[in-house]
Design an enzyme around this catalytic site. Sequence first.
Site, PDB file in Angstrom:
ATOM      1  N   GLU A 104       0.837  -1.211   0.000  1.00  0.00           N
ATOM      2  CA  GLU A 104       0.000   0.000   0.000  1.00  0.00           C
ATOM      3  C   GLU A 104       0.874   1.264   0.000  1.00  0.00           C
ATOM      4  O   GLU A 104       0.516   2.271  -0.611  1.00  0.00           O
ATOM      5  CB  GLU A 104      -0.972  -0.039   1.184  1.00  0.00           C
ATOM      6  CG  GLU A 104      -2.066  -1.092   0.958  1.00  0.00           C
ATOM      7  CD  GLU A 104      -2.895  -1.400   2.200  1.00  0.00           C
ATOM      8  OE1 GLU A 104      -2.288  -1.684   3.258  1.00  0.00           O
ATOM      9  OE2 GLU A 104      -4.132  -1.352   2.124  1.00  0.00           O
ATOM     10  N   GLU A 124      -3.868  -9.661   3.727  1.00  0.00           N
ATOM     11  CA  GLU A 124      -4.615  -9.352   4.953  1.00  0.00           C
ATOM     12  C   GLU A 124      -5.695 -10.377   5.254  1.00  0.00           C
ATOM     13  O   GLU A 124      -5.967 -10.669   6.426  1.00  0.00           O
ATOM     14  CB  GLU A 124      -5.257  -7.956   4.849  1.00  0.00           C
ATOM     15  CG  GLU A 124      -4.262  -6.800   4.969  1.00  0.00           C
ATOM     16  CD  GLU A 124      -3.617  -6.401   3.651  1.00  0.00           C
ATOM     17  OE1 GLU A 124      -3.731  -7.186   2.671  1.00  0.00           O
ATOM     18  OE2 GLU A 124      -3.006  -5.331   3.577  1.00  0.00           O
TER      19      GLU A 124
HETATM   20  N1  3HC Z   1       4.575  -7.790  11.593  1.00  0.00           N
HETATM   21  C1  3HC Z   1       5.357  -8.176  12.620  1.00  0.00           C
HETATM   22  N2  3HC Z   1       6.227  -9.204  12.552  1.00  0.00           N
HETATM   23  C2  3HC Z   1       6.315  -9.836  11.383  1.00  0.00           C
HETATM   24  C3  3HC Z   1       5.541  -9.502  10.264  1.00  0.00           C
HETATM   25  C4  3HC Z   1       4.640  -8.421  10.388  1.00  0.00           C
HETATM   26  N3  3HC Z   1       3.889  -8.002   9.370  1.00  0.00           N
HETATM   27  N4  3HC Z   1       5.850 -10.331   9.243  1.00  0.00           N
HETATM   28  C5  3HC Z   1       6.801 -11.161   9.711  1.00  0.00           C
HETATM   29  N5  3HC Z   1       7.080 -10.875  10.994  1.00  0.00           N
HETATM   30  C6  3HC Z   1       8.088 -11.514  11.846  1.00  0.00           C
HETATM   31  C7  3HC Z   1       7.788 -13.001  12.067  1.00  0.00           C
HETATM   32  O1  3HC Z   1       6.919 -13.169  13.166  1.00  0.00           O
HETATM   33  C8  3HC Z   1       9.178 -13.554  12.321  1.00  0.00           C
HETATM   34  O2  3HC Z   1       9.500 -13.246  13.647  1.00  0.00           O
HETATM   35  P1  3HC Z   1      10.432 -14.260  14.491  1.00  0.00           P
HETATM   36  O3  3HC Z   1      11.705 -14.351  13.733  1.00  0.00           O
HETATM   37  O4  3HC Z   1      10.516 -13.604  15.803  1.00  0.00           O
HETATM   38  O5  3HC Z   1       9.668 -15.562  14.509  1.00  0.00           O
HETATM   39  C9  3HC Z   1      10.067 -12.707  11.411  1.00  0.00           C
HETATM   40  O6  3HC Z   1       9.305 -11.530  11.124  1.00  0.00           O
HETATM   41  C10 3HC Z   1      10.437 -13.361  10.113  1.00  0.00           C
HETATM   42  O7  3HC Z   1       9.238 -13.843   9.516  1.00  0.00           O
HETATM   43  P2  3HC Z   1       9.181 -15.287   8.817  1.00  0.00           P
HETATM   44  O8  3HC Z   1       9.784 -16.312   9.715  1.00  0.00           O
HETATM   45  O9  3HC Z   1       7.783 -15.468   8.365  1.00  0.00           O
HETATM   46  O10 3HC Z   1      10.172 -15.032   7.591  1.00  0.00           O
HETATM   47  P3  3HC Z   1      10.057 -15.488   6.082  1.00  0.00           P
HETATM   48  O11 3HC Z   1      11.241 -14.948   5.400  1.00  0.00           O
HETATM   49  O12 3HC Z   1       9.738 -16.937   6.021  1.00  0.00           O
HETATM   50  O13 3HC Z   1       8.761 -14.735   5.502  1.00  0.00           O
HETATM   51  C11 3HC Z   1       7.306 -12.903   5.048  1.00  0.00           C
HETATM   52  C12 3HC Z   1       8.744 -13.355   5.379  1.00  0.00           C
HETATM   53  C13 3HC Z   1       6.902 -13.403   3.663  1.00  0.00           C
HETATM   54  C14 3HC Z   1       7.290 -11.405   5.068  1.00  0.00           C
HETATM   55  C15 3HC Z   1       6.325 -13.491   6.097  1.00  0.00           C
HETATM   56  O14 3HC Z   1       6.828 -13.191   7.383  1.00  0.00           O
HETATM   57  C16 3HC Z   1       4.941 -12.961   6.032  1.00  0.00           C
HETATM   58  O15 3HC Z   1       4.157 -13.428   5.237  1.00  0.00           O
HETATM   59  N6  3HC Z   1       4.602 -12.008   6.915  1.00  0.00           N
HETATM   60  C17 3HC Z   1       3.280 -11.499   7.054  1.00  0.00           C
HETATM   61  C18 3HC Z   1       2.970 -10.503   5.997  1.00  0.00           C
HETATM   62  C19 3HC Z   1       1.583  -9.951   6.160  1.00  0.00           C
HETATM   63  O16 3HC Z   1       0.643 -10.641   6.482  1.00  0.00           O
HETATM   64  N7  3HC Z   1       1.448  -8.645   5.914  1.00  0.00           N
HETATM   65  C20 3HC Z   1       0.189  -7.994   6.012  1.00  0.00           C
HETATM   66  C21 3HC Z   1       0.020  -7.474   7.381  1.00  0.00           C
HETATM   67  S1  3HC Z   1      -1.583  -6.752   7.616  1.00  0.00           S
HETATM   68  C22 3HC Z   1      -1.460  -5.226   6.918  1.00  0.00           C
HETATM   69  O17 3HC Z   1      -0.468  -4.901   6.348  1.00  0.00           O
HETATM   70  C23 3HC Z   1      -2.639  -4.353   7.104  1.00  0.00           C
HETATM   71  C24 3HC Z   1      -2.589  -3.173   6.198  1.00  0.00           C
HETATM   72  O18 3HC Z   1      -3.415  -3.390   5.088  1.00  0.00           O
HETATM   73  C25 3HC Z   1      -3.051  -1.951   6.917  1.00  0.00           C
END
Ligand code: 3HC
Length: 694
Positions: A104, A124
Amino acid sequence: MENPVRYEAHGDIGVIRVDNPPVNATSHAVREGLVACAREFAASPQKVAVIVGEGRTFIAGADITEFGKAPREPHLPDAINVIEALDKPVVCVIHGTALGGGFEVALGSHYRVMLRGARIGLPEVNLGLLPGAGGTQRLPRLIGIVPAAEIFTSAKMISAEDCLALGIADDLSNDDPFEAGMAMARKVLAEGLPVRRVSEMSVPPTDEAALEALKKKVARANRGHVCHLKAIEVAVEGTKLPFTEGMKLERAAFWEMMQTPQRAAMIHAFFAERKVASLPEIKGVEPRDLSKIGIIGGGTMGGGIAVSCLLSGLSVTLIERDAESVEKAHNGIARTLADSVKRGKLGAEARDMLLSERLLVTDGYDKLSDADLVIEAVFESMEVKKDVFTKLDAVCKPGAVLASNTSYLDVDEIAAMTKRPEDVIGLHFFSPAHVMKLLEVVVAAKTAKDVVATGFALTKKLKKVPVRAGVCDGFIGNRILKTYRTAADIMVLEGASPFQVDKALEEFGFAMGPYAVADLAGIDIGYLTRKRLAPTRKPGERFGEWGDVLYELGRLGRKTGRGHYIYDDETPKGRPDPEVEEIIAKERRAKGITPRDFTDAEIVERYMAAMINEGAKVVGEGIAQRPLDVDVTKLYGYGFPRFRGGPMHYADEIGLAKVLATIEEAGKAGDDIWEPAPLLKELVAGDKTFASLN
Ligand code: 3HC
Ligand code: NAI
């Protein structure tokens, strides 16, 4: 971290660096930093700005750890509005993954350059939410409502090449992120490209038929979820309004979703999945080598495990009993790989290479002498397994990890057949093993720490989710399954029909009810389980026996066209068979049970109470480390609806006192499964939750 967003001047170009490890999530400090840097750029002599992320990825979204807490200003949509409103152009560079709020931010920028290999997504909905910082309003204006809705309802990641084709990316680059951004900024300067705000674009015409078809598909695929259709509604209605009004609609819907139990459940699942993989007891312990895998038995499980290993780059030597079984196992693996080719998951050449160079199927145990880890997947018989482990002990090199895929049997007893019980572990895969994500890593009494670490390292290589389990009949997953299956059978004996039980549980969110699952797995499996358990049954113990009648009638489920349901051309997914009700009615009469009516709510309540009670016993006995390990087991191995977060999370949601009351009420009939778990009683007495133990 002091300042996760920094502004730097590079001649005419201002660079806004986002540096918030591990994934540059837009925490409060990042949002503040984005606004401050945008203002610094506005007041500076620089003519164009570049937003770039440090580390492995651009911004991966909102900071999920802040969800559920009081929101703090500036909110992300406002920070993005500040960026978009700048009257000098802003270029965004995407590397790694620009997800959710990260994408975004990119949509609020005026130009987007993506590194090849980078991906965008709006995941999301995987968290029970919808895009909340303009994703439902800007993306449709940029590429149209239907393509945008396909992205934000599927949560799929879209490649840089596809983004270029869709008009999301303006250019692709092979450079590093900083250089890619600088090159694009120089181009903007040289060509005098203007500020270009997506919010000011008009929405491309919508193909109404495609939109209706998408809504139907999304509703079908996400039964029980509320956020997917809400996101489409907000995109459709919001884009009819001026942009700022559309944003208000999106914001309201985002906060509405934020308050739902589904959001809490799915975020619990997100963190639980990550927590199970980092086991404190193996922190800093080096796993053993893991490149040559041996597998014993090439049936349903051994074949699937072989495919999973091959697809992850491991070499496999698979041992079968005789020449005929060798051929059968080889053909089975080749068929599964051919299917992967057909579905575009694997190239034909890569498949040929795997079959000719990475796989050996043989009946000679001596071929296992250099295997690093051997997984036994022969018949579920202690005698056969003991024989196999004796042979493995003789042929495997010192230090090789010896694993069993047993579903129920005692791994300590199996380990005792070897002179190296410290090298023995359970690796319990789920069927189909190349698809299912869960792997229970069963730690026996003498298993060495580096063997546990190797089990976890294997799951990582196979891209599966590991859950540590202790030794007991059925470990975490199957032990709990046995209890709630018995609870379901008792409800059927007391008057519910298998079809009502399935329907109630499917409405609750399970992909399939227990009797549809039994038909799929084969009625013979339940029959064999009952036979195995027969010697352990107490006199008077109640359990369903109609499955034995079905078995004797040759009604083995889907594979024979009849089980609990009838499967034919007319109803390939099955229709209730009235004869089954007759068979059950006969059993009730023989057992002197007068049937009563059950409501769907009561069925769900009892089924869940049985699952939670056994889950609490499993945690209380240390078989599972925490309630969240039970949740992950059920979510990834047993089709538990993700939007309910797992049984233990669900128990907290409805209240443990209520669960205990259901258990005590159901227990009045005297069935052992309803003996309340001491841990559950303790938590209720202390007014605590399962979450307090995570
Ligand atoms: N917020 C906080 N922590 C996050 C995070 C996030 N969005 N995404 C990942 N992390 C943390 C994980 O919990 C993990 O923490 P840890 O090492 O303490 O366990 C660390 O970052 C690394 O994450 P992964 O182990 O998942 O690492 P990968 O490299 O396998 O994957 C990724 C990376 C593809 C970015 C994956 O973490 C992911 O899919 N994250 C979530 C992304 C997501 O859902 N984003 C949308 C959020 S909602 C939003 O944005 C609302 C908006 O529209 C207003
Ligand atoms: P299966 O019957 O499909 O395959 C077993 C294979 O082992 C057969 O191909 C057989 O020829 C071979 N075999 C038997 N004895 C052997 C020996 N001494 N040496 C070499 N090969 C031998 O059984 P399935 O379903 O694959 O189950 C295997 C194991 O996996 C069992 O312990 C089972 O409990 C467990 N399991 C099964 C699951 C399932 O859904 N089928 C799920 C998880 C675990």
